[in-house]
Design a protein around this motif. Structure first.
Motif, PDB file in Angstrom:
ATOM      1  N   GLY A 104      18.121  32.985   8.583  1.00  0.00           N
ATOM      2  CA  GLY A 104      18.394  32.007   9.644  1.00  0.00           C
ATOM      3  C   GLY A 104      17.483  32.074  10.844  1.00  0.00           C
ATOM      4  O   GLY A 104      17.752  31.420  11.864  1.00  0.00           O
ATOM      5  N   ASN A 105      16.391  32.853  10.733  1.00  0.00           N
ATOM      6  CA  ASN A 105      15.495  33.022  11.885  1.00  0.00           C
ATOM      7  C   ASN A 105      15.049  31.675  12.466  1.00  0.00           C
ATOM      8  O   ASN A 105      15.094  31.452  13.680  1.00  0.00           O
ATOM      9  N   GLU A 106      14.613  30.774  11.586  1.00  0.00           N
ATOM     10  CA  GLU A 106      14.114  29.467  12.058  1.00  0.00           C
ATOM     11  C   GLU A 106      15.211  28.664  12.748  1.00  0.00           C
ATOM     12  O   GLU A 106      14.975  28.023  13.763  1.00  0.00           O
ATOM     13  N   GLU A 107      16.410  28.732  12.191  1.00  0.00           N
ATOM     14  CA  GLU A 107      17.530  27.964  12.784  1.00  0.00           C
ATOM     15  C   GLU A 107      17.892  28.491  14.165  1.00  0.00           C
ATOM     16  O   GLU A 107      18.343  27.742  15.018  1.00  0.00           O
ATOM     17  N   ARG A 108      17.735  29.777  14.363  1.00  0.00           N
ATOM     18  CA  ARG A 108      18.101  30.364  15.671  1.00  0.00           C
ATOM     19  C   ARG A 108      17.014  30.158  16.722  1.00  0.00           C
ATOM     20  O   ARG A 108      17.288  30.262  17.907  1.00  0.00           O
ATOM     21  N   LYS A 109      15.793  29.871  16.247  1.00  0.00           N
ATOM     22  CA  LYS A 109      14.661  29.835  17.180  1.00  0.00           C
ATOM     23  C   LYS A 109      14.848  28.831  18.309  1.00  0.00           C
ATOM     24  O   LYS A 109      14.447  29.073  19.437  1.00  0.00           O
ATOM     25  N   GLU A 110      15.442  27.700  18.002  1.00  0.00           N
ATOM     26  CA  GLU A 110      15.570  26.656  19.030  1.00  0.00           C
ATOM     27  C   GLU A 110      16.279  27.203  20.270  1.00  0.00           C
ATOM     28  O   GLU A 110      15.879  26.935  21.408  1.00  0.00           O
ATOM     29  N   ALA A 111      17.321  27.998  20.033  1.00  0.00           N
ATOM     30  CA  ALA A 111      18.043  28.584  21.177  1.00  0.00           C
ATOM     31  C   ALA A 111      17.368  29.857  21.672  1.00  0.00           C
ATOM     32  O   ALA A 111      17.224  30.075  22.881  1.00  0.00           O
ATOM     33  N   VAL A 112      16.922  30.687  20.738  1.00  0.00           N
ATOM     34  CA  VAL A 112      16.431  32.020  21.099  1.00  0.00           C
ATOM     35  C   VAL A 112      15.046  31.973  21.743  1.00  0.00           C
ATOM     36  O   VAL A 112      14.815  32.579  22.801  1.00  0.00           O
ATOM     37  N   ALA A 113      14.099  31.258  21.103  1.00  0.00           N
ATOM     38  CA  ALA A 113      12.714  31.260  21.574  1.00  0.00           C
ATOM     39  C   ALA A 113      12.490  30.111  22.547  1.00  0.00           C
ATOM     40  O   ALA A 113      11.533  29.346  22.437  1.00  0.00           O
ATOM     41  N   SER A 114      13.359  29.994  23.500  1.00  0.00           N
ATOM     42  CA  SER A 114      13.303  28.882  24.452  1.00  0.00           C
ATOM     43  C   SER A 114      13.242  29.439  25.869  1.00  0.00           C
ATOM     44  O   SER A 114      13.378  30.643  26.092  1.00  0.00           O
ATOM     45  N   GLU A 115      13.069  28.525  26.825  1.00  0.00           N
ATOM     46  CA  GLU A 115      13.048  28.926  28.229  1.00  0.00           C
ATOM     47  C   GLU A 115      14.372  29.570  28.627  1.00  0.00           C
ATOM     48  O   GLU A 115      14.411  30.548  29.373  1.00  0.00           O
ATOM     49  N   ALA A 116      15.468  29.013  28.111  1.00  0.00           N
ATOM     50  CA  ALA A 116      16.785  29.581  28.433  1.00  0.00           C
ATOM     51  C   ALA A 116      17.083  30.815  27.597  1.00  0.00           C
ATOM     52  O   ALA A 116      18.081  31.493  27.816  1.00  0.00           O
ATOM     53  N   GLY A 117      16.217  31.091  26.624  1.00  0.00           N
ATOM     54  CA  GLY A 117      16.422  32.246  25.757  1.00  0.00           C
ATOM     55  C   GLY A 117      15.587  33.433  26.208  1.00  0.00           C
ATOM     56  O   GLY A 117      15.587  33.792  27.392  1.00  0.00           O
ATOM     57  N   ILE A 118      14.816  34.004  25.268  1.00  0.00           N
ATOM     58  CA  ILE A 118      14.096  35.250  25.554  1.00  0.00           C
ATOM     59  C   ILE A 118      13.135  35.139  26.727  1.00  0.00           C
ATOM     60  O   ILE A 118      12.919  36.115  27.442  1.00  0.00           O
ATOM     61  N   TRP A 119      12.550  33.945  26.935  1.00  0.00           N
ATOM     62  CA  TRP A 119      11.498  33.854  27.958  1.00  0.00           C
ATOM     63  C   TRP A 119      12.046  33.875  29.373  1.00  0.00           C
ATOM     64  O   TRP A 119      11.304  33.988  30.339  1.00  0.00           O
ATOM     65  N   ASN A 120      13.357  33.771  29.506  1.00  0.00           N
ATOM     66  CA  ASN A 120      13.962  33.864  30.835  1.00  0.00           C
ATOM     67  C   ASN A 120      14.216  35.312  31.248  1.00  0.00           C
ATOM     68  O   ASN A 120      14.469  35.601  32.420  1.00  0.00           O
ATOM     69  N   CYS A 121      14.150  36.217  30.298  1.00  0.00           N
ATOM     70  CA  CYS A 121      14.438  37.628  30.598  1.00  0.00           C
ATOM     71  C   CYS A 121      13.253  38.256  31.326  1.00  0.00           C
ATOM     72  O   CYS A 121      12.114  38.153  30.870  1.00  0.00           O
ATOM     73  N   THR A 122      13.531  38.897  32.460  1.00  0.00           N
ATOM     74  CA  THR A 122      12.462  39.521  33.242  1.00  0.00           C
ATOM     75  C   THR A 122      12.371  41.024  32.966  1.00  0.00           C
ATOM     76  O   THR A 122      11.653  41.736  33.654  1.00  0.00           O
TER      77      THR A 122
END
Ligand code: FES
Length: 248
Positions: free
Chosen positions: A189-207
């Protein structure tokens, strides 16, 4: 009956009678074997039945007793009075969440974030049940086991300096759980989760402040999960250019 007492200053919020939280002080018998939850239960049973808070297991498993203890996000069933005695203990609802009543927070946003990362096994095609279970080696289990220990206590959300001001942030526990399923050898399910996970609100928001991992009572290390996901996502992005036809 112990002679010594310890002071608990507890946040109260009863929306039908006050607009803002207030603090109420209770003198509770001091017992060095008691945890903060025992003291709250003593207040509830013996002193003030109107105090509201969540708990269930009293053994660090259900994740429902998280509160701010002297400003730090902790499980009250795993926080001993003796670590504060003879000082005062302040008890407040978890930071970064709306308060429903007294020490009870509204969990709806957290539940929505969890669902957004699809924390379940996703298969392109399910094999027939008659073919048996999806087998996994001990090494494959070890790959994700640490990240599967989350008890959804939300301490990491209360400690996260990003989630407070940016409530769109999916947050540490949900992202760690997404990583847990992406690492699972049975999952596709990696691809299905990417929309939420690899997004601005996802991993890229973590400092990468790492407070989430500091407060985690189960040593899940969500900060590491998020950084590993960033590395994997960046690698996938580069590979998508090097290998034509590969999904980004
Ligand atoms: Fe279940 Fe504390 S009461 S984790």
């Amino acid at each position: 009956m112990p002679e010594e007492t310890i002071t608990l200053r507890v946040d109260r919020y009863r929306p039908e009678q006050e607009d803002e939280p207030t603090a109420q002080t209770y003198e509770v018998p001091y017992n060095e074997d008691w945890v903060v939850l025992d003291a709250l239960n003593h207040i509830k049973d013996q002193m003030d039945g109107s105090l509201s808070y969540r708990w269930s297991c009293r053994m660090g498993v259900c994740g429902s007793c998280g509160m701010m203890i002297n400003g730090e996000a902790k499980l009250t069933c795993a926080t001993f009075l003796r670590d504060y005695f003879p000082g005062e203990i302040t008890v407040a609802p978890l930071d970064n969440f709306p308060v429903v009543r007294d020490l009870i927070i509204d969990m709806d946003d957290f539940m929505e974030k969890l669902v957004a990362v699809k924390p379940w096994i996703i298969r392109d095609e399910e094999k027939p049940i008659a073919e048996g279970e999806y087998l996994q080696s001990p090494e494959e289990l070890a790959d994700y086991k640490q990240f599967s220990q989350c008890i959804n206590c939300m301490l990491c959300y209360a400690a996260c300096p990003v989630y407070g001001p940016e409530t769109d942030f999916i947050g540490p526990a949900a992202l760690a759980l997404a990583h847990r399923y992406n690492l699972d050898s049975r999952d596709e399910g990696n691809e299905e989760r990417k929309e939420a996970v690899a997004s601005e609100a996802g991993i890229w928001n973590c400092t990468f402040v790492g407070e989430c991992s500091e407060v985690c009572p189960k040593h899940v290390d969500p900060a590491a999960a998020i950084q590993r996901t960033k590395v994997a996502t960046t690698g996938d992005w580069f590979k998508s250019f090097l290998i034509p036809g590969r999904k980004k």
